[in-house]
Design an enzyme around this catalytic site. Structure first.
Site, PDB file in Angstrom:
ATOM      1  N   GLU A 115       2.886 113.465 -52.486  1.00  0.00           N
ATOM      2  CA  GLU A 115       3.158 112.610 -51.314  1.00  0.00           C
ATOM      3  C   GLU A 115       2.680 111.181 -51.550  1.00  0.00           C
ATOM      4  O   GLU A 115       3.393 110.220 -51.251  1.00  0.00           O
ATOM      5  CB  GLU A 115       2.514 113.190 -50.056  1.00  0.00           C
ATOM      6  CG  GLU A 115       2.942 114.612 -49.694  1.00  0.00           C
ATOM      7  CD  GLU A 115       4.437 114.871 -49.691  1.00  0.00           C
ATOM      8  OE1 GLU A 115       5.221 113.906 -49.587  1.00  0.00           O
ATOM      9  OE2 GLU A 115       4.829 116.047 -49.825  1.00  0.00           O
ATOM     10  N   GLU A 138      12.072 112.223 -56.396  1.00  0.00           N
ATOM     11  CA  GLU A 138      11.379 113.508 -56.226  1.00  0.00           C
ATOM     12  C   GLU A 138      10.665 113.927 -57.514  1.00  0.00           C
ATOM     13  O   GLU A 138       9.531 114.410 -57.480  1.00  0.00           O
ATOM     14  CB  GLU A 138      12.387 114.592 -55.824  1.00  0.00           C
ATOM     15  CG  GLU A 138      12.442 114.850 -54.344  1.00  0.00           C
ATOM     16  CD  GLU A 138      11.075 115.172 -53.774  1.00  0.00           C
ATOM     17  OE1 GLU A 138      10.425 116.132 -54.235  1.00  0.00           O
ATOM     18  OE2 GLU A 138      10.636 114.457 -52.866  1.00  0.00           O
ATOM     19  N   GLU A 149      -3.115 116.959 -60.741  1.00  0.00           N
ATOM     20  CA  GLU A 149      -3.751 118.291 -60.807  1.00  0.00           C
ATOM     21  C   GLU A 149      -4.412 118.486 -62.178  1.00  0.00           C
ATOM     22  O   GLU A 149      -5.528 119.018 -62.268  1.00  0.00           O
ATOM     23  CB  GLU A 149      -2.704 119.375 -60.550  1.00  0.00           C
ATOM     24  CG  GLU A 149      -3.271 120.774 -60.466  1.00  0.00           C
ATOM     25  CD  GLU A 149      -2.169 121.800 -60.205  1.00  0.00           C
ATOM     26  OE1 GLU A 149      -1.851 122.023 -59.019  1.00  0.00           O
ATOM     27  OE2 GLU A 149      -1.641 122.364 -61.183  1.00  0.00           O
ATOM     28  N   ASN A 156     -13.147 119.113 -62.533  1.00  0.00           N
ATOM     29  CA  ASN A 156     -13.641 120.144 -61.618  1.00  0.00           C
ATOM     30  C   ASN A 156     -13.199 121.510 -62.137  1.00  0.00           C
ATOM     31  O   ASN A 156     -12.008 121.822 -62.111  1.00  0.00           O
ATOM     32  CB  ASN A 156     -13.068 119.873 -60.217  1.00  0.00           C
ATOM     33  CG  ASN A 156     -13.541 120.889 -59.187  1.00  0.00           C
ATOM     34  OD1 ASN A 156     -14.055 121.962 -59.545  1.00  0.00           O
ATOM     35  ND2 ASN A 156     -13.353 120.564 -57.932  1.00  0.00           N
ATOM     36  N   ASP A 162      -1.513 123.896 -63.706  1.00  0.00           N
ATOM     37  CA  ASP A 162      -0.335 124.673 -64.107  1.00  0.00           C
ATOM     38  C   ASP A 162       0.894 123.775 -63.989  1.00  0.00           C
ATOM     39  O   ASP A 162       0.799 122.619 -63.592  1.00  0.00           O
ATOM     40  CB  ASP A 162      -0.180 125.932 -63.236  1.00  0.00           C
ATOM     41  CG  ASP A 162      -0.223 125.597 -61.763  1.00  0.00           C
ATOM     42  OD1 ASP A 162       0.371 124.563 -61.358  1.00  0.00           O
ATOM     43  OD2 ASP A 162      -0.846 126.346 -60.993  1.00  0.00           O
ATOM     44  N   GLU A 167       1.723 125.876 -55.599  1.00  0.00           N
ATOM     45  CA  GLU A 167       1.342 127.296 -55.715  1.00  0.00           C
ATOM     46  C   GLU A 167       0.181 127.673 -54.795  1.00  0.00           C
ATOM     47  O   GLU A 167       0.106 128.820 -54.365  1.00  0.00           O
ATOM     48  CB  GLU A 167       1.005 127.648 -57.174  1.00  0.00           C
ATOM     49  CG  GLU A 167      -0.257 126.994 -57.743  1.00  0.00           C
ATOM     50  CD  GLU A 167      -0.076 125.522 -58.089  1.00  0.00           C
ATOM     51  OE1 GLU A 167       1.069 125.040 -58.036  1.00  0.00           O
ATOM     52  OE2 GLU A 167      -1.096 124.860 -58.386  1.00  0.00           O
ATOM     53  N   TYR A 170       1.890 127.728 -50.912  1.00  0.00           N
ATOM     54  CA  TYR A 170       3.179 128.364 -50.630  1.00  0.00           C
ATOM     55  C   TYR A 170       3.007 129.874 -50.509  1.00  0.00           C
ATOM     56  O   TYR A 170       2.355 130.492 -51.350  1.00  0.00           O
ATOM     57  CB  TYR A 170       4.157 128.019 -51.760  1.00  0.00           C
ATOM     58  CG  TYR A 170       5.563 128.551 -51.573  1.00  0.00           C
ATOM     59  CD1 TYR A 170       6.354 128.133 -50.505  1.00  0.00           C
ATOM     60  CD2 TYR A 170       6.085 129.473 -52.470  1.00  0.00           C
ATOM     61  CE1 TYR A 170       7.628 128.609 -50.340  1.00  0.00           C
ATOM     62  CE2 TYR A 170       7.378 129.957 -52.316  1.00  0.00           C
ATOM     63  CZ  TYR A 170       8.142 129.524 -51.245  1.00  0.00           C
ATOM     64  OH  TYR A 170       9.410 130.001 -51.081  1.00  0.00           O
ATOM     65  N   THR A 171       3.599 130.477 -49.507  1.00  0.00           N
ATOM     66  CA  THR A 171       3.545 131.929 -49.235  1.00  0.00           C
ATOM     67  C   THR A 171       2.172 132.529 -49.576  1.00  0.00           C
ATOM     68  O   THR A 171       2.050 133.250 -50.562  1.00  0.00           O
ATOM     69  CB  THR A 171       4.662 132.690 -50.001  1.00  0.00           C
ATOM     70  OG1 THR A 171       4.537 132.430 -51.394  1.00  0.00           O
ATOM     71  CG2 THR A 171       6.037 132.301 -49.497  1.00  0.00           C
ATOM     72  N   VAL A 174       1.866 136.010 -50.983  1.00  0.00           N
ATOM     73  CA  VAL A 174       2.567 136.399 -52.213  1.00  0.00           C
ATOM     74  C   VAL A 174       1.859 135.773 -53.405  1.00  0.00           C
ATOM     75  O   VAL A 174       1.619 134.567 -53.434  1.00  0.00           O
ATOM     76  CB  VAL A 174       4.047 135.942 -52.191  1.00  0.00           C
ATOM     77  CG1 VAL A 174       4.775 136.374 -53.451  1.00  0.00           C
ATOM     78  CG2 VAL A 174       4.747 136.452 -50.942  1.00  0.00           C
ATOM     79  N   HIS A 205      15.472 117.560 -53.937  1.00  0.00           N
ATOM     80  CA  HIS A 205      14.424 118.498 -54.360  1.00  0.00           C
ATOM     81  C   HIS A 205      14.947 119.542 -55.344  1.00  0.00           C
ATOM     82  O   HIS A 205      14.181 120.370 -55.831  1.00  0.00           O
ATOM     83  CB  HIS A 205      13.788 119.196 -53.157  1.00  0.00           C
ATOM     84  CG  HIS A 205      13.134 118.260 -52.189  1.00  0.00           C
ATOM     85  ND1 HIS A 205      13.841 117.638 -51.188  1.00  0.00           N
ATOM     86  CD2 HIS A 205      11.858 117.830 -52.072  1.00  0.00           C
ATOM     87  CE1 HIS A 205      13.018 116.861 -50.491  1.00  0.00           C
ATOM     88  NE2 HIS A 205      11.816 116.960 -51.008  1.00  0.00           N
TER      89      HIS A 205
HETATM   90  N1  ASP Z   1       8.874 118.162 -48.557  1.00  0.00           N
HETATM   91  C1  ASP Z   1       9.436 117.079 -47.837  1.00  0.00           C
HETATM   92  C2  ASP Z   1      10.935 117.200 -47.614  1.00  0.00           C
HETATM   93  O1  ASP Z   1      11.404 118.275 -47.377  1.00  0.00           O
HETATM   94  C3  ASP Z   1       8.976 115.749 -48.222  1.00  0.00           C
HETATM   95  C4  ASP Z   1       8.726 115.447 -49.661  1.00  0.00           C
HETATM   96  O2  ASP Z   1       9.549 115.719 -50.534  1.00  0.00           O
HETATM   97  O3  ASP Z   1       7.713 114.818 -49.955  1.00  0.00           O
HETATM   98  O4  ASP Z   1      11.648 116.225 -47.679  1.00  0.00           O
HETATM   99 ZN    ZN Z   2       8.873 114.627 -52.078  1.00  0.00          ZN
HETATM  100 CA    CA Z   3       0.281 123.035 -59.422  1.00  0.00          CA
END
Ligand code: ASP
Ligand code: ZN
Ligand code: CA
Ligand code: CA
Length: 293
Positions: A115, A138, A149, A156, A162, A167, A170-171, A174, A205
């Site tokens: 972001e 994107e 990361e 740290n 990765d 990860e 998300y979910t 899972v 995306h």
């Molecule tokens: N995840 C968001 C979107 O769906 C924003 C982003 O890509 O930063 O657009």
């Molecule tokens: Zn984005």
């Molecule tokens: Ca990652």
């Protein structure tokens, strides 16, 4: 409020869409203690992600914040209710808490780096958020988010690096999955990993997978699933991040295409390592593997 990083700060949107939110306080100004309110956790995560972004831009890219002039990075947490998203709005970051099923609070290090880097891209190349330039926009966010990361994992021992994006958020029920996979973008059954498939997936995306995989092959080495072409070995994250940043800041423009991005990164690699360097050679192989020449 972080006085050592340009007064960058993290605020509470109080489960509304109204940003910037209100100040978050702590009785002893020591953050992240077990006794602190659980409501502070998302704020501390977003703030830590911002700090790592700031330090990575400074230490690895040689850049003073997103504008090159120390602009404060503003983070808002607890945006809306059960909100499954995080985004840059042109002047600040917003992080939802997730609904607990699709997402937990969306303030992981790679997402925060993603972001914040939308801010960096806006203040440099200005890649327009549609068509090929949108996929590149994107990808620059996934690339720098993942590089941040990596930078964090060097400092740290609790941070795991990765080639997945998101990860940790998300979910939560899972194990092992992620929002996106830079080493195999097609693994999400949405993204593409080769330019020949661009007409089929132009959403930003999903088309980001082309440049995400080129970066992965360049930095790490590996095989592109669609072409079967292999890049042997890689140049490592630090060189990769420096080259892609230089391309973003000095050579890309609002309407840059994938082919032009390839040329921009090759020019940046030539500037930094020379026209006959192994870096330039490997970068050509990486772009060829994803169908961009
Ligand atoms: N995840 C968001 C979107 O769906 C924003 C982003 O890509 O930063 O657009
Ligand atoms: Zn984005
Ligand atoms: Ca990652
Ligand atoms: Ca405290």
């Amino acid at each position: 409020t972080d006085s050592t990083r340009g007064n960058s700060r993290t605020l509470d949107a109080n489960n509304t869409s109204s940003v910037p939110g209100s100040a978050i306080t702590d009785n002893n100004n020591t953050w992240g203690e077990a006794t602190d309110s659980s409501r502070q956790r998302a704020a501390i995560d977003a703030h830590y992600g911002m700090q790592l972004t700031w330090d990575f831009y400074r230490d690895v890219l040689g850049r003073n914040s997103i504008d090159g002039n120390g602009a404060a990075l503003i983070n808002n947490v607890h945006v809306n209710r059960n909100y499954n998203n995080a985004y840059w709005d042109g002047s600040q970051m917003s992080y939802g808490d997730g609904d607990g099923r699709t997402f937990s609070p969306l303030a992981s290090i790679d997402v925060a780096g993603h972001e914040n880097t939308h801010g960096l891209t806006e203040r440099t190349a200005g890649l327009i958020y549609r068509n090929e330039s949108g996929g590149l926009n994107e990808a620059m966010s996934d690339i720098m988010g993942t590089a941040i990361e990596w930078y964090a994992s060097q400092r740290n021992p609790n941070v795991q690096f990765d080639w997945k994006v998101g990860e940790d958020i998300y979910t939560p029920g899972v194990e092992g999955d992620a929002l996106r996979y830079m080493d195999d973008p097609t693994r999400d059954n949405y993204s593409i990993d080769h330019y020949s498939n661009y007409p089929r997936q132009t959403e930003v995306h999903g088309s980001s997978g082309i440049a995400n995989n080129a970066f992965y092959l360049f930095v790490n080495g590996g095989t592109n699933r669609t072409s079967g072409l292999t890049v042997t070995g890689g140049v490592g994250m630090e060189k990769g991040a420096k080259i892609f940043y230089r391309a973003l800041a000095f050579y890309m423009t609002p309407n840059t295409t994938f082919a032009q991005a390839s040329q921009a990164t090759l020019q940046a690699a030539t500037d930094l390592y020379g026209a006959n360097s192994p870096e330039v050679q490997k970068l050509k192989e990486a772009w060829t593997a994803v169908g961009v020449n």
